[in-house]
Design an enzyme around this catalytic site. Structure first.
Site, PDB file in Angstrom:
ATOM      1  N   ASP A   1      -5.610   3.532   4.037  1.00  0.00           N
ATOM      2  CA  ASP A   1      -6.254   2.312   3.552  1.00  0.00           C
ATOM      3  C   ASP A   1      -6.917   1.560   4.712  1.00  0.00           C
ATOM      4  OD1 ASP A   1      -6.981   0.340   1.767  1.00  0.00           O
ATOM      5  OD2 ASP A   1      -4.957   0.044   0.964  1.00  0.00           O
TER       6      ASP A   1
ATOM      7  N   ASP B   1     -10.162  -1.091  -6.672  1.00  0.00           N
ATOM      8  CA  ASP B   1      -8.905  -1.753  -7.024  1.00  0.00           C
ATOM      9  C   ASP B   1      -8.973  -2.308  -8.438  1.00  0.00           C
ATOM     10  OD1 ASP B   1      -7.589  -1.192  -4.730  1.00  0.00           O
ATOM     11  OD2 ASP B   1      -7.722  -3.191  -3.855  1.00  0.00           O
TER      12      ASP B   1
HETATM   13  C1  GLA Z   1      -5.563  -2.157  -1.001  1.00  0.00           C
HETATM   14  C2  GLA Z   1      -5.652  -0.868  -1.803  1.00  0.00           C
HETATM   15  C3  GLA Z   1      -4.641  -0.891  -2.913  1.00  0.00           C
HETATM   16  C4  GLA Z   1      -3.246  -1.065  -2.341  1.00  0.00           C
HETATM   17  C5  GLA Z   1      -3.191  -2.315  -1.476  1.00  0.00           C
HETATM   18  C6  GLA Z   1      -1.873  -2.386  -0.730  1.00  0.00           C
HETATM   19  O1  GLA Z   1      -5.981  -3.243  -1.737  1.00  0.00           O
HETATM   20  O2  GLA Z   1      -6.940  -0.690  -2.291  1.00  0.00           O
HETATM   21  O3  GLA Z   1      -4.708   0.303  -3.659  1.00  0.00           O
HETATM   22  O4  GLA Z   1      -2.914   0.075  -1.593  1.00  0.00           O
HETATM   23  O5  GLA Z   1      -4.239  -2.348  -0.524  1.00  0.00           O
HETATM   24  O6  GLA Z   1      -1.793  -3.483   0.100  1.00  0.00           O
END
Ligand code: GLA
Length: 726
Positions: free
Chosen positions: A461, A531
């Protein structure tokens, strides 16, 4: 010496071929040609478009487009591909043809055109890799010199291409966090239109480095000339389209030169990222198929391997879990048929435990309070249930409240002179231009995988941009290298991990869809598209994404309702049907499901496993756009041998009931018969009159079928099996 007539003929033929060859470079695929001609020792683009079977006569024609790689100082006042301040202070660069070479190995034709400045030892090589069957051309450039001191590069495009048409329509893919890849199309008018980012990291979140240029008409799915391009680069990019006074359109695309002057030392080679191009004379759908096939064959990690079904813990547990909670999620996941359990954010940090996004980032030690028995205990549990185990990391980042920030403040990208670091999601960026930091980032994953070799999936990420511009590592006069060196550094870590861990799946996630590009895809198996997991929104996000990137690489998860981003309520079936359009996963706590929901999800997973090869390896056809006013969208996938197909129809907005919802399929074998079976039903009532009947490919494609979706947020999925008639 006596020479036969036939020998003279062969000699003449060879001679004419040689003369032609000296003037023309023909980069070609099965259906497209990119031709360069040399005139007065300069190289010009002659053509990019439909395949030219014969180039006879080209030497009699004068150049039409700008130079193949226009330079500042060559006399033109248009946008240029290269700007350099030479070692002696000269600003002009004028590139002349030196030579070119071409060779073919199976499906791939490689071409290089060598250029040199008229006066100075400054060299530009134009490279092309043409993939015959997929009709894809990669184009990139290398720049080098042998001047007495460093040369300052101020522009360094990957690609310069000219087009000539009556009108030009540009589609691009913009959005924001949780709203990625929204498609918009505009007619180009005179002047310059830039598609770009200056964010440095998670660069595809707000605008993807991809474009569709449609010639003479708005882009259509199955007709018209279109060029698709996508820059394979994880950093800042700029694609600039200039419509000039002669109604020509010129694209200059590559790394964004904004505040990125690059001091190139003698003998150093500056290699630009690849611009990935495909041309179609049959509209957009063909171009998408070209790119999907090319990606699976050449530019997606393990593009020929079926993707497992994942349950990711994020939306089900966020930061609040302990081993028991996770194990209980695993039990439910295994019961539903999930194949990999992925533990998301929140498992690390002790002095500063990662219980929210405010602390702990950078401290990659297992949180002993939450997980006293460590990760192996979780892996044991997953494996006992027949699942693999995966884990989340964010190795480029650090919370100020972390041991890493305390111990290595010099590793943080910073604005210098003790200016305050600007926070985003309470975090700062590590300086990947620094080789020590690259080793650290690599080490975060390498240590995990060495200590726990049974981890089989890594979610990488990255949750902020590069704003605090400045590096304690880079020399004073090379501070402006940061954006470029960061991205190159990142790519080098991906490369190392790819080489060392061939059996581990990597997901590129970046606050959702911030790393949906062909550079990361080369080293990762999949990306997280957004997301935003609301299926209504996802129809649009996935629609935009699938113009360039194949379904096999696109994580698409069934989450809970109401949705955590939008609060919209949708049926489990609708959520599953939309997630079927990519690499299916689950992102909820199975404990939160009612028994009948658990049963439905289990059956949905089972059905997906059956149709998975068609979706992950088949060709995608876009049938009905969600952007049209009709209120519904439809796509179908067809296997390579046309024996199996899957149709998905989504009614997302209100439409005039039965009047619309009409679907003509595409890509089937017109002369074959198919059994049509509705799958993933949530009642006994099918959405078509002729469920389980046999219908000809001809009817399905040319007459079409009506799918009785009446209300918004309803959907239907059908599978098609070719019937072998004796
Ligand atoms: C980002 C990712 C999510 C999740 C969060 C965790 O927003 O896109 O899928 O992993 O971080 O903090």
């Amino acid at each position: 010496m006596h020479i036969k007539k036939s020998q003279v003929f062969i000699l003449l033929f060879c001679l004419s071929f040689w003369t032609l060859n000296a003037q023309v470079t023909h980069v070609s695929t099965k259906n497209s040609s990119l031709v360069y001609q040399v005139s007065k020792n300069k190289v010009y683009q002659f053509h990019y478009g439909k395949k030219l079977q014969s180039l006879a006569g080209v030497e009699k024609m004068s150049p039409f487009f700008n130079e193949a790689y226009p330079s500042f100082g060559n006399g033109s006042s248009d946008e240029v591909a290269v700007i350099a301040t030479h070692a002696d202070g000269t600003l002009a660069t004028d590139l002349f043809y030196q030579s070119h070479e071409q060779n073919s190995e199976g499906n791939i034709q490689n071409t290089t055109i060598h250029l040199k400045d008229e006066k100075l030892p400054f060299f530009v090589d134009l490279h092309f890799k043409a993939y015959q069957n997929e009709d894809v051309i990669e184009q990139w450039t290398t720049i080098s010199h042998k001047e007495s001191a460093a040369v300052r590069l101020e522009q360094f495009a990957s690609s310069a291409l000219g087009f000539k048409a009556e009108s030009y329509y540009l589609s691009h893919f913009n959005g924001s966090w949780a709203r990625e890849m929204r498609m918009s199309e505009e007619r180009l008018t005179n002047g310059v239109k830039n598609i770009e980012t200056k964010r440095g990291v998670r660069t595809t979140e707000y605008e993807n480095p991809s474009f569709i240029l449609s010639l003479n008409q708005e882009a259509a799915e199955n007709s018209g000339e279109v060029v698709f391009g996508s820059l394979a680069w994880m950093g800042n990019y700029r694609l600039s389209f200039q419509l000039d006074d002669q109604e020509r359109c010129q694209l200059i695309g590559g790394i964004n030169p904004f505040a990125s002057d690059y001091l190139l030392e003698n003998n150093e080679v500056f290699e630009t990222p690849r611009m990935v191009l495909t041309y179609s004379s049959e509209g957009k759908n063909r171009a998408s198929i070209n790119l999907h096939r090319w990606a699976r064959n050449y530019n997606l990690r393990d593009g020929d391997q079926i993707r497992p079904i994942v349950l990711n813990s994020w939306e089900g547990a966020y930061f609040s879990f302990d081993a028991d909670r996770l194990k209980s999620m695993m039990d439910g996941a295994a019961e539903m048929g999930v194949e990999v359990f992925v533990l998301d954010d929140g498992w690390f940090g002790n002095k500063y435990p990662r219980n929210s996004d405010k602390a702990g980032l950078g401290d990659w030690q297992i949180n002993t309070k939450k997980l006293p028995k460590g990760i192996d205990d979780l892996i044991d549990h997953a494996e006992e249930l027949g699942m693999k185990f995966g884990i989340w990391v964010e190795p480029e980042m650090v919370n100020p409240k972390s041991e890493l920030a305390e111990n290595k403040p010099e590793w943080i990208v910073q604005r210098m002179n003790e200016r305050e670091g600007l926070l985003k999601r309470n975090q700062l960026l590590l300086d990947l231009s620094n080789p020590e930091v690259l080793d650290f980032a690599f080490g975060v994953i390498d240590n995990l995988l060495t200590k726990h070799p049974r981890i089989k999936y890594i979610k990488w990420d990255a949750n902020r941009d590069l704003q605090n511009f400045g590096s304690t590592y880079l020399q004073k006069d090379k501070q402006s290298h940061l954006w470029i060196d960061y991205s190159r550094g990142l790519e080098s870590v991906f490369k190392r991990l790819d080489a060392k861990y061939p059996n581990v799946i990597f997901q590129a996630c970046s606050s959702g869809g911030g790393r949906v590009d062909f550079a990361s895809m080369k080293y990762t198996n999949e990306f997280w598209a957004s997301d935003d997991t609301d299926p209504y929104e996802r129809i649009f996000i996935q629609w935009g994404t699938n113009h360039f990137f194949p379904a096999i690489a696109m994580g698409a998860h069934i989450t809970k309702s109401p949705n955590h981003q939008t609060d919209r309520e949708t049926s489990l079936k609708f959520r599953a049907d939309v997630a079927f359009g990519g690499r299916l996963g689950i992102e909820l706590s199975p404990d939160d499901l009612e028994p009948e929901q658990l049963k439905f999800t289990k059956e949905a997973i089972n059905l997906y496993k059956e149709i998975r090869p068609v979706i992950q390896f088949g060709d995608l056809y876009r049938l009905q756009s969600p952007y049209d006013e009709d209120g519904y969208a439809a796509i179908n996938y067809v296997s390579a041998n046309k024996e199996k197909a899957v149709l998905m129809v989504y009614s997302h907005d209100f439409h005039r009931r039965n009047e619309h919802n009409f679907v003509r399929m595409n890509g089937l074998d017109q002369s074959a018969m198919y059994r049509i079976t509705e799958i993933n039903m949530n009642s006994d009532k099918a959405y078509i009159q002729f469920n389980d009947q046999i219908i000809s490919g001809d009817i399905l494609m040319n007459r079409g079928i009506k799918v009785n979706l009446k209300k918004p947020l309803e959907s239907a999925v059908f599978k098609f099996d070719k019937i072998l008639v004796e």
